[in-house]
Scaffold this active site. Structure first.
Site, PDB file in Angstrom:
ATOM      1  N   HIS A   1      11.978  -9.714  24.412  1.00 42.25           N
ATOM      2  CA  HIS A   1      10.787  -9.651  23.566  1.00 42.25           C
ATOM      3  C   HIS A   1      10.596  -8.228  23.063  1.00 42.25           C
ATOM      4  O   HIS A   1      10.625  -7.276  23.845  1.00 42.25           O
ATOM      5  CB  HIS A   1       9.536 -10.067  24.349  1.00 42.25           C
ATOM      6  CG  HIS A   1       8.308  -9.995  23.495  1.00 42.25           C
ATOM      7  ND1 HIS A   1       7.944 -11.015  22.642  1.00 42.25           N
ATOM      8  CD2 HIS A   1       7.398  -9.007  23.307  1.00 42.25           C
ATOM      9  CE1 HIS A   1       6.848 -10.665  21.986  1.00 42.25           C
ATOM     10  NE2 HIS A   1       6.510  -9.446  22.366  1.00 42.25           N
TER      11      HIS A   1
ATOM     12  N   ASP B   1      -3.744 -18.437  24.114  1.00 43.73           N
ATOM     13  CA  ASP B   1      -3.443 -17.173  23.437  1.00 43.73           C
ATOM     14  C   ASP B   1      -3.672 -17.285  21.936  1.00 43.73           C
ATOM     15  O   ASP B   1      -4.181 -16.343  21.316  1.00 43.73           O
ATOM     16  CB  ASP B   1      -1.998 -16.730  23.720  1.00 43.73           C
ATOM     17  CG  ASP B   1      -1.707 -15.413  23.020  1.00 43.73           C
ATOM     18  OD1 ASP B   1      -2.387 -14.420  23.350  1.00 43.73           O
ATOM     19  OD2 ASP B   1      -0.858 -15.389  22.112  1.00 43.73           O
TER      20      ASP B   1
ATOM     21  N   ARG C   1      -9.663 -11.938  19.116  1.00 43.10           N
ATOM     22  CA  ARG C   1      -9.486 -10.488  19.308  1.00 43.10           C
ATOM     23  C   ARG C   1      -9.270  -9.791  17.970  1.00 43.10           C
ATOM     24  O   ARG C   1      -9.746  -8.674  17.750  1.00 43.10           O
ATOM     25  CB  ARG C   1      -8.291 -10.229  20.235  1.00 43.10           C
ATOM     26  CG  ARG C   1      -8.571 -10.582  21.688  1.00 43.10           C
ATOM     27  CD  ARG C   1      -7.277 -10.618  22.501  1.00 43.10           C
ATOM     28  NE  ARG C   1      -6.535  -9.388  22.407  1.00 43.10           N
ATOM     29  CZ  ARG C   1      -5.209  -9.293  22.515  1.00 43.10           C
ATOM     30  NH1 ARG C   1      -4.476 -10.361  22.708  1.00 43.10           N
ATOM     31  NH2 ARG C   1      -4.616  -8.128  22.423  1.00 43.10           N
TER      32      ARG C   1
ATOM     33  N   SER D   1      -1.183 -11.492  26.834  1.00 43.04           N
ATOM     34  CA  SER D   1      -0.880 -12.302  25.654  1.00 43.04           C
ATOM     35  C   SER D   1       0.635 -12.479  25.509  1.00 43.04           C
ATOM     36  O   SER D   1       1.137 -13.596  25.373  1.00 43.04           O
ATOM     37  CB  SER D   1      -1.473 -11.597  24.421  1.00 43.04           C
ATOM     38  OG  SER D   1      -0.926 -12.082  23.231  1.00 43.04           O
TER      39      SER D   1
ATOM     40  N   LYS E   1       3.238 -16.073  26.826  1.00 44.59           N
ATOM     41  CA  LYS E   1       4.177 -16.804  25.963  1.00 44.59           C
ATOM     42  C   LYS E   1       5.589 -16.754  26.547  1.00 44.59           C
ATOM     43  O   LYS E   1       6.338 -17.724  26.485  1.00 44.59           O
ATOM     44  CB  LYS E   1       4.148 -16.216  24.550  1.00 44.59           C
ATOM     45  CG  LYS E   1       2.845 -16.585  23.824  1.00 44.59           C
ATOM     46  CD  LYS E   1       2.679 -15.878  22.502  1.00 44.59           C
ATOM     47  CE  LYS E   1       2.264 -14.457  22.668  1.00 44.59           C
ATOM     48  NZ  LYS E   1       1.611 -13.807  21.555  1.00 44.59           N
TER      49      LYS E   1
HETATM   50  N1  URA Z   1       1.674  -9.292  20.405  1.00 49.32           N
HETATM   51  C1  URA Z   1       1.169 -10.362  21.074  1.00 49.32           C
HETATM   52  O1  URA Z   1       1.829 -11.392  21.196  1.00 49.32           O
HETATM   53  N2  URA Z   1      -0.064 -10.246  21.583  1.00 49.32           N
HETATM   54  C2  URA Z   1      -0.812  -9.122  21.496  1.00 49.32           C
HETATM   55  O2  URA Z   1      -1.901  -9.095  22.007  1.00 49.32           O
HETATM   56  C3  URA Z   1      -0.269  -8.031  20.787  1.00 49.32           C
HETATM   57  C4  URA Z   1       0.980  -8.144  20.262  1.00 49.32           C
END
Ligand code: URA
Length: 448
Positions: free
Chosen positions: A97, A176, A183, A198, A202
């Site tokens: 990621h 999320d 947010r 967050s 995932k």
């Molecule tokens: N990328 C994400 O998936 N979540 C965040 O909060 C910030 C960047």
């Protein structure tokens, strides 16, 4: 759970109130797993209102969260929707990621390198938003390439080719999706515990056994300083390890766009060149380092052995062949690896010239991404479309010497009316002066 335990927790849930949990966080206390679950489940099913969740997120921004709390929040969010079951894919599955940046096309190169060395890459990726590009948009610039796949297609392709890159379904981590949208409009995005949970929710829901994190730092990244990037990396690694995943992280440079290409088809072109061994030096270095670390996580050997494997995958053509097989399996035109002219090309190009002589002392990488968005390469809102052919080829980056009138960059777009604003935006990103800045190492630190 025993019967008595279940009754206790149900009784607890009956007496929990969002108001009290917001108040508790406001006073700097930690919420336990049950309290976090109450908030997250309530938010997803509508029992906890948006304004209450926003108040809690703002309290987190001021009071922070303990590691235990961040970990519980991540697990609760990950469990809010479907959890991918990758058990039908044989062998160790490694994910990667990136926290996002400009010109970040690493997945297109490292996925095939790693898969060509026998490690499975079952990758869920996202679309670009704001100044950062998205892997799905890049791949979809290859004619025919499909990223909306059924679970069955996804696992079959990973088993057959070693790699598949697909879009994240709406069923994955709904908490999320809802919380991020909130947010985004309540100035609570830039908080390390919330970002870490967050991202990691995932990743945990995506089901891989091992995860390598590429945490970007600099003017084009979420984390503007190395210290913040290292803090975020440390928290995400800890969340993953507590959840039983093999984890590692690299903190890499995003003060300058990565490579020379920014924009979807232009980046695919650069990724293919890199798989052929002709990529830009910074991009090649970061890709090899990330790929080697994924191979280490998969147990393929020491860091030195894995670096040799990564280089061999490129030199032998195995990684390029894996990329072509992935493109074909996902419906795309695999002749792209031999004939880049199958990629869409913009109708108009414009060279941006240096206004003075000197060194490129600094670049605003985020601004370069914004200039690419102006050309049509990205989107300001999720619903917006993109132009796959639009973008920028940088000719000069930080540290390069330039003469007045040299070409700094070439803009590509099919919308002529967009080009002047993009030119002004890009020129404002370059600071040209008399001082040659220190050379970036591209990779700052790591957690292994
Ligand atoms: N990328 C994400 O998936 N979540 C965040 O909060 C910030 C960047």
């Amino acid at each position: 759970m025993s019967g008595a335990g279940r009754i206790d927790s149900e009784r607890g849930r009956d007496t929990l109130r969002a108001y009290d949990l917001i108040d508790k966080k406001k006073k700097g206390e930690s919420l336990n797993r049950e309290e976090i679950d109450f908030l997250i489940h309530g938010f997803v099913n509508g029992d906890v209102a948006d304004y209450q969740m926003a108040a809690w997120a703002m309290a987190v921004c001021f009071q922070g969260m303990s590691m235990e709390e961040i970990s519980n929040l991540t697990l609760s969010m990950a469990a809010s929707g479907e959890m991918m079951d990758l058990s039908a894919i044989e062998g160790c599955k490694v994910d990667k990621h990136s926290t996002g940046g400009v010109g970040d096309k690493t997945t297109l190169v490292i996925g095939p390198i790693v898969a060509s060395q026998g490690v499975k890459v079952a990758k869920m990726s996202g679309r670009g938003l704001g100044h950062t590009g998205g892997t799905l948009d890049k791949l979809e610039s290859i004619p025919g390439f499909r990223t909306a796949l059924s679970d069955r297609e996804f696992t079959d392709i990973v088993n057959a080719v070693g790699i598949c890159v697909a879009g994240q379904t709406k069923r994955l981590v709904p908490a999320d999706q809802k919380l991020y949208a909130l947010r985004d409009v309540t100035a609570t995005v830039d908080n390390i515990p919330l970002i870490a949970s967050s991202i990691m929710s995932k990743k945990l829901a995506s089901g891989s056994d091992a995860i390598l994190l590429d945490v970007k730092t600099g003017s084009g990244a979420f984390m503007k300083t190395q210290k913040e990037a290292e803090e975020l990396a440390g928290i995400m690694v800890e969340i993953g390890r507590r959840a039983g995943k093999k984890m590692a992280a690299l903190v890499t440079d995003m003060d300058v766009p990565l490579g020379m290409a920014v924009g979807n088809a232009l980046e695919v072109r650069e990724a293919i060149d890199t798989l052929k061994g002709h990529g830009p030096e910074d991009f090649t270095k970061v890709c090899l380092e990330l790929a080697a670390n994924m191979l280490v996580l998969a147990g393929k050997g020491s860091p030195e052995q894995c670096m040799a494997l990564a280089k061999e995958a490129v030199a032998s053509g195995k990684a390029l062949d894996t990329f072509a097989r992935m493109v074909k399996a996902q419906g795309g035109d695999e002749t792209v690896v031999r004939d880049l002219s199958v990629l869409p090309a913009a109708r108009y190009t414009l060279e941006v010239k240096a206004p003075v002589t000197g060194y490129v002392e600094h670049m605003d990488a985020q601004g370069c991404g914004a200039a690419a968005v102006l050309l049509g390469a990205g989107r300001d809102r999720k619903e917006d479309g993109i132009q796959p052919d639009a973008g920028i080829i940088l000719c000069k980056k930080t540290g390069d010497s330039v003469k007045c009138g040299d070409t700094l960059a070439v803009l590509h777009t099919s919308c002529r009316e967009r080009i002047q604003a993009a030119k002004d935006r890009l020129l404002a990103c370059y600071r040209i002066g008399p001082v040659c800045p220190p050379v970036s190492p591209h990779i700052f630190s790591g957690i292994f």
